[in-house]
Motif scaffolding. Sequence first.
Motif, PDB file in Angstrom:
ATOM      1  N   UNK A  79      -1.426  12.296  44.845  1.00 30.93           N
ATOM      2  CA  UNK A  79      -0.245  11.452  44.728  1.00 30.93           C
ATOM      3  C   UNK A  79       0.985  12.237  45.174  1.00 30.93           C
ATOM      4  N   UNK A  80       1.951  11.533  45.752  1.00 27.75           N
ATOM      5  CA  UNK A  80       3.246  12.128  46.071  1.00 27.75           C
ATOM      6  C   UNK A  80       4.122  12.037  44.829  1.00 27.75           C
ATOM      7  N   UNK A  81       4.936  13.041  44.603  1.00 28.26           N
ATOM      8  CA  UNK A  81       5.866  13.042  43.474  1.00 28.26           C
ATOM      9  C   UNK A  81       7.244  13.402  43.985  1.00 28.26           C
ATOM     10  N   UNK A  82       8.251  12.670  43.522  1.00 30.20           N
ATOM     11  CA  UNK A  82       9.653  12.973  43.775  1.00 30.20           C
ATOM     12  C   UNK A  82      10.316  13.197  42.425  1.00 30.20           C
ATOM     13  N   UNK A  83      11.012  14.309  42.270  1.00 32.68           N
ATOM     14  CA  UNK A  83      11.717  14.623  41.038  1.00 32.68           C
ATOM     15  C   UNK A  83      13.044  15.275  41.384  1.00 32.68           C
ATOM     16  N   UNK A  84      13.951  15.284  40.419  1.00 38.71           N
ATOM     17  CA  UNK A  84      15.166  16.073  40.546  1.00 38.71           C
ATOM     18  C   UNK A  84      14.951  17.345  39.743  1.00 38.71           C
ATOM     19  N   UNK A  85      15.319  18.469  40.314  1.00 33.00           N
ATOM     20  CA  UNK A  85      15.040  19.759  39.703  1.00 33.00           C
ATOM     21  C   UNK A  85      16.256  20.670  39.878  1.00 33.00           C
ATOM     22  N   UNK A  86      16.746  21.280  38.804  1.00 36.60           N
ATOM     23  CA  UNK A  86      17.884  22.191  38.942  1.00 36.60           C
ATOM     24  C   UNK A  86      17.477  23.606  39.378  1.00 36.60           C
ATOM     25  N   UNK A  87      16.179  23.852  39.486  1.00 34.70           N
ATOM     26  CA  UNK A  87      15.717  25.209  39.788  1.00 34.70           C
ATOM     27  C   UNK A  87      14.822  25.254  41.016  1.00 34.70           C
ATOM     28  N   UNK A  88      14.861  26.393  41.700  1.00 31.05           N
ATOM     29  CA  UNK A  88      13.896  26.660  42.762  1.00 31.05           C
ATOM     30  C   UNK A  88      13.205  27.978  42.427  1.00 31.05           C
ATOM     31  N   UNK A  89      11.996  28.110  42.906  1.00 31.94           N
ATOM     32  CA  UNK A  89      11.240  29.350  42.737  1.00 31.94           C
ATOM     33  C   UNK A  89      11.174  29.996  44.118  1.00 31.94           C
ATOM     34  N   UNK A  90      11.966  31.011  44.316  1.00 34.37           N
ATOM     35  CA  UNK A  90      12.145  31.603  45.640  1.00 34.37           C
ATOM     36  C   UNK A  90      10.829  32.016  46.293  1.00 34.37           C
ATOM     37  N   UNK A  91       9.867  32.507  45.512  1.00 33.05           N
ATOM     38  CA  UNK A  91       8.605  32.977  46.084  1.00 33.05           C
ATOM     39  C   UNK A  91       7.668  31.824  46.462  1.00 33.05           C
ATOM     40  N   UNK A  92       7.836  30.658  45.820  1.00 28.43           N
ATOM     41  CA  UNK A  92       6.894  29.555  46.017  1.00 28.43           C
ATOM     42  C   UNK A  92       7.467  28.376  46.799  1.00 28.43           C
ATOM     43  N   UNK A  93       8.783  28.262  46.865  1.00 28.67           N
ATOM     44  CA  UNK A  93       9.406  27.058  47.413  1.00 28.67           C
ATOM     45  C   UNK A  93      10.049  27.283  48.775  1.00 28.67           C
ATOM     46  N   UNK A  94      10.037  26.219  49.567  1.00 24.62           N
ATOM     47  CA  UNK A  94      10.802  26.152  50.810  1.00 24.62           C
ATOM     48  C   UNK A  94      11.926  25.151  50.565  1.00 24.62           C
ATOM     49  N   UNK A  95      13.125  25.465  51.060  1.00 29.80           N
ATOM     50  CA  UNK A  95      14.278  24.598  50.860  1.00 29.80           C
ATOM     51  C   UNK A  95      14.739  24.065  52.210  1.00 29.80           C
ATOM     52  N   UNK A  96      14.938  22.769  52.275  1.00 27.21           N
ATOM     53  CA  UNK A  96      15.450  22.091  53.466  1.00 27.21           C
ATOM     54  C   UNK A  96      16.696  21.328  53.048  1.00 27.21           C
ATOM     55  N   UNK A  97      17.533  20.957  53.985  1.00 24.24           N
ATOM     56  CA  UNK A  97      18.693  20.143  53.647  1.00 24.24           C
ATOM     57  C   UNK A  97      18.814  19.001  54.638  1.00 24.24           C
ATOM     58  N   UNK A  98      18.977  17.798  54.094  1.00 22.73           N
ATOM     59  CA  UNK A  98      19.113  16.588  54.902  1.00 22.73           C
ATOM     60  C   UNK A  98      20.309  15.796  54.392  1.00 22.73           C
TER      61      UNK A  98
END
Length: 115
Positions: free
Chosen positions: A46-65
């Motif tokens: 399943x796809x999940x969309x959530x709002x999250x105040x945190x990122x995990x630098x080692x595990x996450x990729x960040x994009x901006x649109x």
Amino acid sequence: MSIVLTEKAAGKVKEIIQDGQSSGTLPQERMYLRLRVVGGGCSGFQHKLDLDPEIKEAQDEVFEYYGVPVVVDKKSLLYLADAHVDYHDELHRSGFSITNPNAKSTCGCGSSFSM
């Protein structure tokens, strides 16, 4: 690999964040739209969309649109190449949709998919 967040979807995310922060239901810090793939549903994923105040630098990729920071964990990113996130506000269809060209099939209700 890229993910697309439409301008309409980005606008709705900004509206949700602003409303949540104004009402006190969301923290005042920067919020990220987290997109991920989780196990579940009748087809396996399943796809999940959530709002999250945190990122995990080692595990996450960040994009901006369109001014919305989108966070995807590296494991989910493997399943989400070229996925398209949109928002619909029509009489017969309202809410966010995720079109994933990597999905081999979907379930009857459209809430889960297989790879």
